[in-house]
Motif scaffolding. Structure first.
Motif, PDB file in Angstrom:
ATOM      1  N   SER A 580      -9.886 -17.280  29.403  1.00 53.97           N
ATOM      2  CA  SER A 580     -11.256 -17.522  28.964  1.00 53.97           C
ATOM      3  C   SER A 580     -11.440 -17.299  27.469  1.00 53.97           C
ATOM      4  N   PRO A 581     -11.867 -18.315  26.710  1.00 52.35           N
ATOM      5  CA  PRO A 581     -12.175 -18.104  25.289  1.00 52.35           C
ATOM      6  C   PRO A 581     -13.281 -17.074  25.074  1.00 52.35           C
ATOM      7  N   MET A 582     -14.235 -16.999  26.006  1.00 51.10           N
ATOM      8  CA  MET A 582     -15.329 -16.048  25.845  1.00 51.10           C
ATOM      9  C   MET A 582     -14.805 -14.610  25.938  1.00 51.10           C
ATOM     10  N   ALA A 583     -13.740 -14.402  26.699  1.00 53.56           N
ATOM     11  CA  ALA A 583     -13.201 -13.058  26.857  1.00 53.56           C
ATOM     12  C   ALA A 583     -12.484 -12.568  25.606  1.00 53.56           C
ATOM     13  N   VAL A 584     -12.107 -13.501  24.721  1.00 49.31           N
ATOM     14  CA  VAL A 584     -11.392 -13.105  23.498  1.00 49.31           C
ATOM     15  C   VAL A 584     -12.168 -13.495  22.245  1.00 49.31           C
ATOM     16  N   VAL A 585     -13.464 -13.777  22.394  1.00 47.97           N
ATOM     17  CA  VAL A 585     -14.257 -14.174  21.232  1.00 47.97           C
ATOM     18  C   VAL A 585     -14.295 -13.071  20.188  1.00 47.97           C
ATOM     19  N   ASP A 586     -14.135 -11.821  20.602  1.00 45.14           N
ATOM     20  CA  ASP A 586     -14.174 -10.718  19.640  1.00 45.14           C
ATOM     21  C   ASP A 586     -12.985 -10.741  18.683  1.00 45.14           C
ATOM     22  N   GLN A 587     -11.961 -11.550  18.991  1.00 45.83           N
ATOM     23  CA  GLN A 587     -10.801 -11.659  18.113  1.00 45.83           C
ATOM     24  C   GLN A 587     -10.953 -12.765  17.073  1.00 45.83           C
ATOM     25  N   VAL A 588     -12.047 -13.520  17.133  1.00 45.67           N
ATOM     26  CA  VAL A 588     -12.236 -14.663  16.237  1.00 45.67           C
ATOM     27  C   VAL A 588     -12.782 -14.187  14.892  1.00 45.67           C
ATOM     28  N   THR A 589     -12.075 -14.518  13.831  1.00 45.33           N
ATOM     29  CA  THR A 589     -12.548 -14.260  12.469  1.00 45.33           C
ATOM     30  C   THR A 589     -12.747 -15.552  11.688  1.00 45.33           C
ATOM     31  N   THR A 590     -12.323 -16.683  12.252  1.00 44.11           N
ATOM     32  CA  THR A 590     -12.409 -17.979  11.584  1.00 44.11           C
ATOM     33  C   THR A 590     -13.852 -18.465  11.537  1.00 44.11           C
ATOM     34  N   PRO A 591     -14.381 -18.887  10.378  1.00 47.80           N
ATOM     35  CA  PRO A 591     -15.719 -19.490  10.327  1.00 47.80           C
ATOM     36  C   PRO A 591     -15.792 -20.675  11.288  1.00 47.80           C
ATOM     37  N   THR A 592     -16.821 -20.701  12.121  1.00 51.73           N
ATOM     38  CA  THR A 592     -16.862 -21.667  13.226  1.00 51.73           C
ATOM     39  C   THR A 592     -18.210 -22.365  13.302  1.00 51.73           C
ATOM     40  N   LEU A 593     -18.154 -23.697  13.355  1.00 57.53           N
ATOM     41  CA  LEU A 593     -19.332 -24.515  13.626  1.00 57.53           C
ATOM     42  C   LEU A 593     -19.320 -24.873  15.104  1.00 57.53           C
TER      43      LEU A 593
END
Length: 660
Positions: A580-593
């Motif tokens: 699940s991407p939602m389960a690892v969203v806290d690892q995202v640092t990339t600017p995202t649209l």
């Protein structure tokens, strides 16, 4: 090709060929920004080498079907309320006659073998809904009581209170007195619809089941169709094939619900063929479904093609009977090839030496006509002889796109770290570079990028970006095992493949700047983009569009939520979380649209808003763009102005985050 050049993308629909093979009729469609809709008309072309001429001048005429004698053309055109209705004209051209007056419009339709009757499907609204009572707004309707596990569909909305049924209507006499609308009188009810058609249609089916497709049997006494009943407990993708009597005396089951049927055809000798897949004993196994060609031997289905190596599941794929054989479309390595299949399963590929994606075919005698897309055009008419030796494009609709300007992508195959081959393309602007690089990821996942002219890539290249895109494991067109390899393993081999292809493309061309890279994708591509930026932080920015982002909430919100996630990520909570991407969203640092459509019922809006909110809450640079009134198909069939505004938002994002 800039954002507004989508107007040059003229697509061609499935053609219809006269029974003597002397001419064909087809429809074109293109986005029109000023009209803010797709527009198109019917065209006629003499065979084998005539020039196309416009046959109708409607705003959006589609789906032409020639009568058995070739004298008339039935097609769909919007009525005064914008609902698609069957109209009929002379094949040489004439004033169209409206034949149907379905309140919610017509779906599929077919001529009877004698040419005297037309059958069609149309949704029948529950009384008091969908405009059946003048002045009753949707918000004033009574509540809906939902007892099944499905209640809506992307691009349609609620489905239980408007099932699709089978109708027949007499073919019009084009030489008779025109039909006139009924004038209101003292006793006219406010809910009475003014009659606009020569003859009233006759409804052959009723009840809560919906019907999909209409094909007459060879003797014209029955209509073949599949049925769909909303399940009470669990999803079942299997569909029974039934025959409805034209005289209205009932129906019979031709084939019980053992397969998932996608298209039906009847040969001249009365044999029934169909495209279908086997969704397994539970009725929900749709991952790389293995769509094959089948025929009925008596009441038993017999498979003619191997679903492990031949994939007949391209969207819009259908069967064309040619003598004792059948024409079908096989998708493979970014192309869609036309195959001729005999009753004993012998297969011949009819077209070679021309890279095309087939969008539909029809045939008469030894003449075959196909609608195709190429790397230079969104739609053309291709003529073939029955042996596939003579193959010629008869139209030049792609000239408009050529004038706008585009580049031809370069094919590339890269080896993943485990030795697996990854196939795709690289498109670069003219010049020496260095160019910033964008990694595109397609939806599906059982779909594929192809060789055809693709506006998504061309607009980015025109803006100065090199674009790399591939068909990783999980994609269609490389065998069924390739498509099923990520079942229960999403974000594993597919993740490895797209990054391997990116690395290989950069290494193969010094003009690509591997230090300045972005990533983007829609639907499943949105999933894999969100998954990738949680595990690889090389990207300057990302675009996550209409994504499948949280399998847990997807099951209760999506129109396919009752089975999609279960089949792809499983039902074990630990396994779901591991994919699940939602389960690892806290690892995202990339600017995202994050880009989404308001009425997307396939990947519902909550997938985007919850993901965006999580990014904002943790401080990751992010923005959210929501398109009103659009559904999951925005990029393909949305309002042209919205499609342009979407491109503008994307180019603005890349211009700020990854400038050329």
């Amino acid at each position: 090709m800039g954002p507004t050049d989508i107007e040059t993308l003229i697509s061609v629909g499935r053609p219809t060929v006269a029974s003597d093979g002397s001419f064909a009729v087809f429809a074109t469609s293109r986005p029109d920004i000023s009209a803010d809709r797709n527009v198109g008309q019917l065209w006629r072309i003499e065979l084998p080498s005539g020039e196309p001429r416009r046959l109708t001048r409607g705003v959006a005429d589609t789906s032409p079907r020639l009568s058995p004698d070739g004298g008339h053309v039935a097609f769909l055109r919007g009525d005064a309320d914008g609902k698609a209705q069957i109209h009929v004209i002379e094949a040489s051209g004439s004033e169209p006659v409206q034949v149907t007056d379905a309140p919610l419009g017509v779906g599929s339709f077919a001529w009877a073998p004698a040419g005297d009757v037309l059958a069609y499907t149309a949704r029948v609204p529950e009384s008091g809904r969908y405009g059946t009572i003048d002045g009753l707004a949707p918000e004033a309707e009574s509540p809906r009581r939902i007892t099944g596990i499905r209640w809506h569909a992307n691009g349609v909305g609620y489905i239980a209170d408007r099932p699709a049924h089978v109708f027949v209507v007499a073919a019009p006499d084009l030489g008779s007195e025109p039909s006139y609308e009924t004038a209101p009188g003292p006793q006219t009810s406010s809910s009475t619809r003014a009659r606009r058609v020569p003859e009233a249609a006759r409804q052959l089916t009723s009840g809560s089941r919906s019907h999909d497709g209409v094909v007459f049997t060879a003797d014209g006494t029955e209509i073949l169709t599949t049925t769909d009943e909303i399940e009470h407990d669990r999803r079942d993708l299997r569909s029974p094939l039934v025959a409805v009597r034209v005289d209205g005396t009932g129906e019979r089951v031709v084939l019980s619900a053992t397969l998932s049927i996608a298209d039906i055809a009847v040969a001249a000798d009365g044999s029934i063929a169909f495209l279908a897949s086997d969704p397994g004993p539970a009725g929900t196994d749709f991952v790389a479904p293995g769509v094959a060609l089948w025929v009925l031997d008596g009441d038993q289905p017999r498979r003619l093609t191997d679903p492990d190596t031949i994939d007949l599941g391209e969207v819009g794929s259908h069967i064309t009977a040619v003598g004792d054989d059948f024409l079908v479309q096989n998708r493979t390595r970014g192309e869609v090839h036309l195959l001729r299949v005999s009753r004993d399963g012998a297969i011949a590929r009819l077209r070679r030496g021309l890279e095309v994606v087939g969008h539909g075919a029809d045939a008469a005698g030894e003449r075959i006509v196909c609608a195709v897309a190429t790397n230079r055009s969104a739609g053309e008419i291709l003529f073939l002889d029955a042996a596939g030796v003579d193959a010629r494009l008869l139209t030049s609709f792609g000239d408009a796109a050529s004038r706008a300007g585009f580049v031809l992508p370069r094919e590339l195959e890269v080896t993943a770290p485990d030795g697996y081959p990854v196939h795709g393309w690289v498109a670069t602007p003219p010049g020496d570079g260095p160019f910033p690089v964008l990694l595109q990821i397609h939806g599906g996942p059982y779909a594929a990028y192809g060789v055809h002219l693709f506006d998504e890539t061309q607009v980015l290249v025109d803006a100065g970006y090199a674009v790399v895109y591939c068909n990783p494991r999980g994609s269609a067109g490389y065998g069924r095992a390739h498509g099923r390899s990520i079942r229960g393993r999403m974000g594993t081999d597919d993740f490895v493949d797209v990054l391997a292809f990116l690395d290989g493309a950069v290494a193969a061309d010094e003009r690509l700047d591997g230090d300045r890279v972005g990533i983007m994708g829609g639907s499943y591509g949105g999933y894999l983009t969100a998954w990738t930026i949680a595990h690889d932080h090389r990207f300057a920015a990302a675009i996550v569009e209409r994504g499948f982002l949280d399998p847990t909430t997807f099951s209760g919100t999506s129109d396919i939520g009752s089975f999609f996630g279960d089949e792809y990520v499983g039902t074990d909570p630990t396994a779901i979380r591991a994919q699940s991407p939602m389960a690892v969203v806290d690892q995202v640092t990339t600017p995202t649209l994050v880009v989404h459509s308001e009425l997307d019922f396939r990947c519902p809006l909550e997938q985007a808003t919850r993901y965006y909110s999580a990014l904002r809450r943790q401080g990751t640079a992010s923005e959210l763009v929501i398109f009103p009134g659009e559904n999951h198909e925005l990029t393909r069939s949305g309002r042209p102005r919205h499609r342009v505004e979407r491109f503008e938002a994307i180019l603005d994002w890349w211009g700020r985050q990854l400038p050329v």
